[in-house]
Design an enzyme around this catalytic site. Structure first.
Site, PDB file in Angstrom:
ATOM      1  CG  ASN A 188      -7.177  -3.729   7.487  1.00 52.42           C
ATOM      2  OD1 ASN A 188      -8.064  -3.027   7.976  1.00 52.42           O
ATOM      3  ND2 ASN A 188      -7.044  -3.902   6.184  1.00 52.42           N
ATOM      4  CG  ASP A 246     -15.217  -0.327   3.771  1.00 48.83           C
ATOM      5  OD1 ASP A 246     -14.665  -1.309   3.250  1.00 48.83           O
ATOM      6  OD2 ASP A 246     -15.035   0.013   4.959  1.00 48.83           O
ATOM      7  CB  ILE A 267      -0.938   0.021   1.220  1.00 50.32           C
ATOM      8  CG1 ILE A 267      -1.905  -1.163   1.182  1.00 50.32           C
ATOM      9  CG2 ILE A 267      -1.717   1.335   1.300  1.00 50.32           C
ATOM     10  CD1 ILE A 267      -2.703  -1.345   2.464  1.00 50.32           C
ATOM     11  CG  HIS A 284     -11.999  -0.713   7.107  1.00 51.21           C
ATOM     12  ND1 HIS A 284     -12.553  -0.501   5.868  1.00 51.21           N
ATOM     13  CD2 HIS A 284     -10.687  -0.983   6.903  1.00 51.21           C
ATOM     14  CE1 HIS A 284     -11.613  -0.630   4.947  1.00 51.21           C
ATOM     15  NE2 HIS A 284     -10.466  -0.936   5.551  1.00 51.21           N
ATOM     16  CG  ASP A 334       8.432   0.178   5.438  1.00 52.56           C
ATOM     17  OD1 ASP A 334       8.574  -0.637   6.373  1.00 52.56           O
ATOM     18  OD2 ASP A 334       7.536   0.060   4.568  1.00 52.56           O
ATOM     19  CG  MET A 375      -5.842   0.376   1.690  1.00 59.59           C
ATOM     20  SD  MET A 375      -7.449   0.704   2.447  1.00 59.59           S
ATOM     21  CE  MET A 375      -7.367   2.482   2.627  1.00 59.59           C
ATOM     22  CB  ILE A 407      -4.206   2.554   6.012  1.00 60.89           C
ATOM     23  CG1 ILE A 407      -4.699   3.870   5.392  1.00 60.89           C
ATOM     24  CG2 ILE A 407      -4.367   1.406   5.014  1.00 60.89           C
ATOM     25  CD1 ILE A 407      -3.921   4.307   4.158  1.00 60.89           C
TER      26      ILE A 407
END
Length: 334
Positions: free
Chosen positions: A120, A151, A13, A180, A34, A233, A118
């Site tokens: 999950n 969504d 993503i 979500h 990252d 996404m 974002i």
């Protein structure tokens, strides 16, 4: 001047999201973080002829602190994507610690930034971010958002397809509320800006609701173990980020569904609790955005009996998901 930060910028993503943010002229500084590859991603993006100056950071030498310094907007797509057969509980066990560590960095370095989550499962990771901010005495419910835009994007696309004109997809607006994941995703198709064809009901309507709720499973299956919904996404994350930036810059009347702490608008939150018939701390509802974040949490409005049942079905899972996130931070030493 707008500095945006992507935490998890080298992932599935993170990379397309960073590309979309770099392409937007509203962003003047883009900071990427990252555990691997961010200097390369940053170098690649820096050659694109748009205003944003790009820098990439890794964990050594206080890379997270450097990435976050001066941030106004922080987007968190970090974590492991869901794979076929992986439950959301298993996904949570992997991603919870990642999100908690990043939230600690934001709380200590950029506590006033807007935080867009974002990673999950959003229903649990947003409470983790909030609890970390509470521990550091910098919690502002108006500035922490769970990104549920995918969504909404799916609902708009699927409705446009059903009415037979995908060119209308960017204009179709379908409020999606609740949470979500799975049954917590409640599309209010009765409020669609472009009504479904007459006679589109029963099994057809139920199938559409199910597709919106489990669209992520559709992508995971189609990728056959190679990933989850990354490109769509990234698109959805960028769409919501730009709405937040526009609101930050003073544009009025921006409303978008987001999973928020209901004290972000105490009056609106209490009214929403009465509508859903449950004392939840978080819920995804259409929120009005302003320079300081959430201005107003809007009510669900007039919904059908079938949609009321969907909301009722969402509450038990939402309650469990929220408590899972809160309980994780209580056990942590951070």
């Amino acid at each position: 001047m707008v500095k945006a930060v992507v935490l998890g910028a080298a992932g599935g993503i993170g990379q397309p999201l960073s590309l979309l943010l770099k392409c937007n002229p509203l962003i003047t500084e883009l900071s990427l973080y990252d555990i691997v590859n961010t200097p390369g991603v940053a170098a690649d993006l820096s050659h694109i002829a748009t205003p944003a100056k790009v820098a990439g950071f890794l964990p050594p030498d206080e890379g997270l602190t450097k990435a976050l310094t001066g941030a106004q907007l922080v987007i968190i797509p970090a974590g492991v994507p869901r794979k076929p057969g992986m439950s959301r509980d298993d996904l949570f066990k992997i991603n919870a610690g990642i999100v908690e560590g990043l939230a600690t960095g934001i709380a200590t370095t950029a506590p006033k930034a807007f935080v867009l989550v974002i990673s999950n499962p959003v229903n649990s990771t947003v409470p983790i971010v909030a609890e970390v901010f509470k521990k550091h005495n910098v919690f502002d419910p108006k500035r922490i958002f769970g990104v549920t835009t995918l969504d909404v994007v799916r609902a708009s696309t699927f409705v446009a397809d059903i009415i037979g004109d995908l060119s209308k997809a960017p204009d179709v607006v379908v409020p999606v509320v609740g949470g979500h994941s799975g049954v917590t995703i409640v599309p209010l198709l009765s409020q669609s800006s472009h009504p479904l064809p007459s006679g589109f009901s029963g099994e057809k309507l139920n199938a559409l609701v199910n597709r919106i709720q489990f669209g992520g499973d559709e992508v995971v299956k189609a990728k056959d173990g190679a990933g989850s919904a990354t490109l769509s996404m990234a698109y959805a994350g960028a769409e919501f980020a730009i709405k937040v930036i526009n609101a930050m810059k003073g544009q009025k009347g921006i409303i978008a569904p987001s999973f928020v702490h209901l004290t972000a608008d105490p009056a609106g939150g209490e009214a929403l609790k009465k509508e859903i018939g449950a004392d939840l701390e978080y819920f995804s509802a259409p929120v009005e955005l302003g320079p300081d974040g959430v201005i107003k949490i809007n009510p669900l409005g007039k919904i059908t009996d079938a949609e009321k049942k969907l909301v009722e079905a969402a509450v038990p899972d939402l309650t469990k998901n929220i408590q899972t996130g809160i309980a994780f931070t209580k056990k942590s030493n951070l």
